[in-house]
Design a protein around this motif. Structure first.
Motif, mmCIF file in Angstrom:
data_model
loop_
_atom_site.group_PDB
_atom_site.id
_atom_site.type_symbol
_atom_site.label_atom_id
_atom_site.label_comp_id
_atom_site.label_asym_id
_atom_site.label_seq_id
_atom_site.Cartn_x
_atom_site.Cartn_y
_atom_site.Cartn_z
ATOM 1 N N GLU A 14 0.743 -1.339 0.024
ATOM 2 C CA GLU A 14 -0.010 -0.126 -0.225
ATOM 3 C C GLU A 14 0.856 1.225 0.123
ATOM 4 O OE1 GLU A 14 -2.974 -0.332 3.138
ATOM 5 O OE2 GLU A 14 -3.893 -1.826 2.421
ATOM 6 N N VAL A 15 1.830 1.291 0.809
ATOM 7 C CA VAL A 15 2.747 2.288 0.787
ATOM 8 C C VAL A 15 3.379 2.619 -0.740
ATOM 9 C CG1 VAL A 15 4.837 3.527 1.836
ATOM 10 C CG2 VAL A 15 3.185 2.379 3.208
ATOM 11 N N CYS A 16 3.903 1.439 -1.131
ATOM 12 C CA CYS A 16 4.758 1.647 -2.453
ATOM 13 C C CYS A 16 3.800 2.232 -3.492
ATOM 14 C CB CYS A 16 5.241 0.254 -2.767
ATOM 15 S SG CYS A 16 6.696 -0.330 -1.977
ATOM 16 N N ALA A 17 2.342 1.895 -3.482
ATOM 17 C CA ALA A 17 1.616 2.331 -4.345
ATOM 18 C C ALA A 17 1.314 3.716 -4.110
ATOM 19 C CB ALA A 17 0.112 1.497 -4.182
ATOM 20 N N LEU A 18 1.281 4.355 -2.829
ATOM 21 C CA LEU A 18 1.185 5.460 -2.534
ATOM 22 C C LEU A 18 2.496 6.538 -3.198
ATOM 23 C CD1 LEU A 18 -0.482 7.838 -1.409
ATOM 24 C CD2 LEU A 18 0.591 7.067 0.874
ATOM 25 N N VAL A 19 3.647 5.992 -2.677
ATOM 26 C CA VAL A 19 4.906 6.572 -3.079
ATOM 27 C C VAL A 19 4.818 6.806 -4.683
ATOM 28 C CG1 VAL A 19 7.310 6.502 -3.365
ATOM 29 C CG2 VAL A 19 6.276 5.806 -1.342
ATOM 30 N N ASP A 20 4.564 5.549 -5.477
ATOM 31 C CA ASP A 20 4.585 5.658 -6.641
ATOM 32 C C ASP A 20 3.483 6.782 -7.421
ATOM 33 O OD1 ASP A 20 6.336 3.658 -6.984
ATOM 34 O OD2 ASP A 20 4.880 2.042 -7.321
ATOM 35 N N ARG A 21 2.323 6.810 -6.588
ATOM 36 C CA ARG A 21 1.315 7.873 -7.022
ATOM 37 C C ARG A 21 1.700 9.181 -6.876
ATOM 38 N NH1 ARG A 21 -2.659 5.415 -4.855
ATOM 39 N NH2 ARG A 21 -2.961 6.607 -2.981
ATOM 40 N N ILE A 22 2.721 9.673 -5.672
ATOM 41 C CA ILE A 22 3.186 11.079 -5.378
ATOM 42 C C ILE A 22 4.355 11.216 -5.949
ATOM 43 C CG2 ILE A 22 1.609 10.942 -3.395
ATOM 44 C CD1 ILE A 22 4.054 10.796 -1.825
ATOM 45 N N GLY A 23 5.082 10.317 -6.249
ATOM 46 C CA GLY A 23 6.553 10.470 -6.833
ATOM 47 C C GLY A 23 7.571 10.276 -5.543
ATOM 48 N N ALA A 24 8.595 9.853 -5.965
ATOM 49 C CA ALA A 24 9.567 9.482 -4.892
ATOM 50 C C ALA A 24 10.935 10.389 -5.061
ATOM 51 C CB ALA A 24 9.948 8.195 -5.035
ATOM 52 N N SER A 25 11.088 11.439 -6.021
ATOM 53 C CA SER A 25 12.287 12.095 -5.935
ATOM 54 C C SER A 25 12.479 12.942 -4.928
ATOM 55 C CB SER A 25 12.182 12.917 -7.331
ATOM 56 O OG SER A 25 11.086 13.918 -7.364
ATOM 57 N N ALA A 26 11.582 13.405 -4.278
ATOM 58 C CA ALA A 26 11.898 14.653 -3.357
ATOM 59 C C ALA A 26 11.273 13.969 -1.725
ATOM 60 C CB ALA A 26 11.312 15.858 -3.746
ATOM 61 N N LEU A 27 11.135 12.694 -1.404
ATOM 62 C CA LEU A 27 10.246 12.262 -0.427
ATOM 63 C C LEU A 27 11.331 11.822 0.541
ATOM 64 C CD1 LEU A 27 7.791 10.954 0.698
ATOM 65 C CD2 LEU A 27 8.402 8.861 -0.262
ATOM 66 N N THR A 28 10.797 12.162 1.798
ATOM 67 C CA THR A 28 11.511 11.790 3.119
ATOM 68 C C THR A 28 10.720 11.016 3.824
ATOM 69 O OG1 THR A 28 13.110 13.663 3.149
ATOM 70 C CG2 THR A 28 12.612 12.330 5.131
ATOM 71 N N LEU A 29 10.822 9.760 4.418
ATOM 72 C CA LEU A 29 10.138 9.159 4.980
ATOM 73 C C LEU A 29 10.616 9.247 6.648
ATOM 74 C CD1 LEU A 29 10.901 5.689 3.165
ATOM 75 C CD2 LEU A 29 8.577 6.927 3.168
ATOM 76 N N ILE A 30 9.548 9.378 7.344
ATOM 77 C CA ILE A 30 9.677 9.422 8.874
ATOM 78 C C ILE A 30 9.161 8.203 9.568
ATOM 79 C CG2 ILE A 30 9.409 10.735 10.946
ATOM 80 C CD1 ILE A 30 8.882 13.070 8.761
ATOM 81 N N GLY A 31 9.941 7.342 9.999
ATOM 82 C CA GLY A 31 9.539 6.016 10.652
ATOM 83 C C GLY A 31 9.785 5.962 12.077
ATOM 84 N N SER A 32 8.687 5.555 12.890
ATOM 85 C CA SER A 32 8.756 5.473 14.238
ATOM 86 C C SER A 32 8.743 3.838 14.657
ATOM 87 C CB SER A 32 7.870 6.127 15.174
ATOM 88 O OG SER A 32 7.903 5.893 16.424
ATOM 89 N N SER A 33 9.844 3.372 15.357
ATOM 90 C CA SER A 33 9.763 2.107 15.873
ATOM 91 C C SER A 33 9.762 0.993 14.679
ATOM 92 C CB SER A 33 8.707 1.819 16.980
ATOM 93 O OG SER A 33 8.757 0.651 17.545
ATOM 94 N N LEU A 34 8.673 0.353 14.647
ATOM 95 C CA LEU A 34 8.493 -0.589 13.456
ATOM 96 C C LEU A 34 8.302 0.214 12.110
ATOM 97 C CD1 LEU A 34 7.947 -3.302 11.991
ATOM 98 C CD2 LEU A 34 5.397 -3.070 12.694
ATOM 99 N N GLY A 35 7.790 1.646 12.339
ATOM 100 C CA GLY A 35 7.959 2.349 11.177
ATOM 101 C C GLY A 35 9.078 2.727 10.705
#
Length: 227
Positions: free
Chosen positions: A59-80
Motif C-alpha cells: 500500500e505504501v509503495c502504491a502511494l509513493v508511486d502515485r505521489i513520486g519519490a524524487s523529493a520524498l523523506t520517510l519518517i518512521g517510528s519504531s516498526l515504522g
C-alpha cells in the motif's frame, strides 16, 4: 541537502506497531508542517498501516508511486523505522531519505513474545499476530544500508523497549542524534521536528535559511557521517 530543483518536498510518516496516524508524534509533525508558511510547506502523508507487513508495504509503495519519490523523506517510528529503511533501499535510485525514530532493526525477534491476539491502541481494531507476520518481517530485512547519508537516526538511550545500540550499529555512517535518557516514545519529540524538516531539505523558522545539517549537528550527541 536541498530537494531537487522543481520537485516539491514531500514527507510520509510511518507509525509503529499497533499505532496509527493519530499517534502523538504523527499529530505533532502534521501540526508543525501546518504552521510553516505556505511557500515552505511540504506535502505530508500519514497512511494507516495494516498489520500484515507485506500488505503495508504494498500500500505504501502504491502511494509513493502515485505521489513520486524524487523529493520524498520517510519518517518512521519504531516498526515504522524498519519499514522506512526497506522503502529507502527499495527507492534508492530516486534518492528517498529516511528518518528513523527509536527504530527496531529486527521486528521478527522483537515481536515474537507478542504472538497472539492484538488490539490497536488507537482505533481498537483486533487481529492475531502470527508466524506469517514474522516471516514477512524477515522478507523486508535490510542487512546493510547502502547510502548512509540518506538516513537520519534519532535514538534515546532510555528506550525501555529496544536496545538503542543496535540501531547505532545498523545505521553506522548515517546522521545520528543520540540523546541520553528519554524513552521508547522519544520524550520531547516536538523539540526535534525542525531537525527532521532540515534533513528533508525544508527550511523553517527555527533553523536559519542558510544553516545546513552541520548547524544542528553541533548539538550534544549528534554524530555526523565522515566527509
Amino acid at each position: 541537502m536541498s530537494t531537487p530543483r522543481g520537485a516539491p518536498a514531500a514527507l510520509m510518516y510511518l507509525h509503529g506497531f499497533n499505532s496509527s496516524p493519530q499517534s502523538v508524534k504523527a499529530r505533532e509533525i502534521v501540526a508543525r508542517v501546518a504552521a510553516l508558511p505556505e511557500s515552505l510547506r511540504p506535502q505530508i502523508l500519514v497512511p494507516e498501516l495494516p498489520p500484515r507487513p507485506a500488505q503495508a508495504m504494498a500500500e505504501v509503495c502504491a502511494l509513493v508511486d502515485r505521489i513520486g519519490a524524487s523529493a520524498l523523506t520517510l519518517i518512521g517510528s519504531s516498526l515504522g523505522g524498519y519499514y522506512a529503511t526497506w522503502l529507502a533501499e527499495h527507492y534508492t535510485r530516486e534518492g528517498v531519505r529516511a528518518v528513523l525514530i527509536n527504530p527496531t532493526t529486527g521486528p521478527a525477534a522483537d515481536l515474537r513474545p507478542y504472538l497472539g491476539p492484538q488490539r490497536n491502541l488507537y482505533n481498537g481494531a483486533t487481529y492475531t499476530l502470527t508466524e506469517a507476520h514474522l516471516r514477512e518481517f524477515l522478507d523486508l530485512k535490510v542487512d546493510r544500508i547502502t547510502r548512509p547519508e540518506r538516513y537520519y537516526l534519532m535514538v534515546q538511550t532510555g528506550d525501555e523497549v529496544l536496545d538503542y545500540r543496535l540501531a547505532i550499529a545498523h545505521y553506522a555512517g548515517a546522521f545520528q542524534l543520540v540523546l541520553g535518557g528519554g524513552d521508547h516514545s522519544f520524550a520531547n519529540f516536538g523539540r526535534h521536528i525542525d531537525s527532521i524538516l532540515q534533513f528533508a531539505g525544508i527550511n523553517c523558522a527555527v533553523i536559519p535559511a542558510h544553516a545546513g545539517i552541520q548547524e544542528f549537528a553541533r548539538g550534544a550527541g549528534f554524530r555526523r557521517p565522515p566527509e
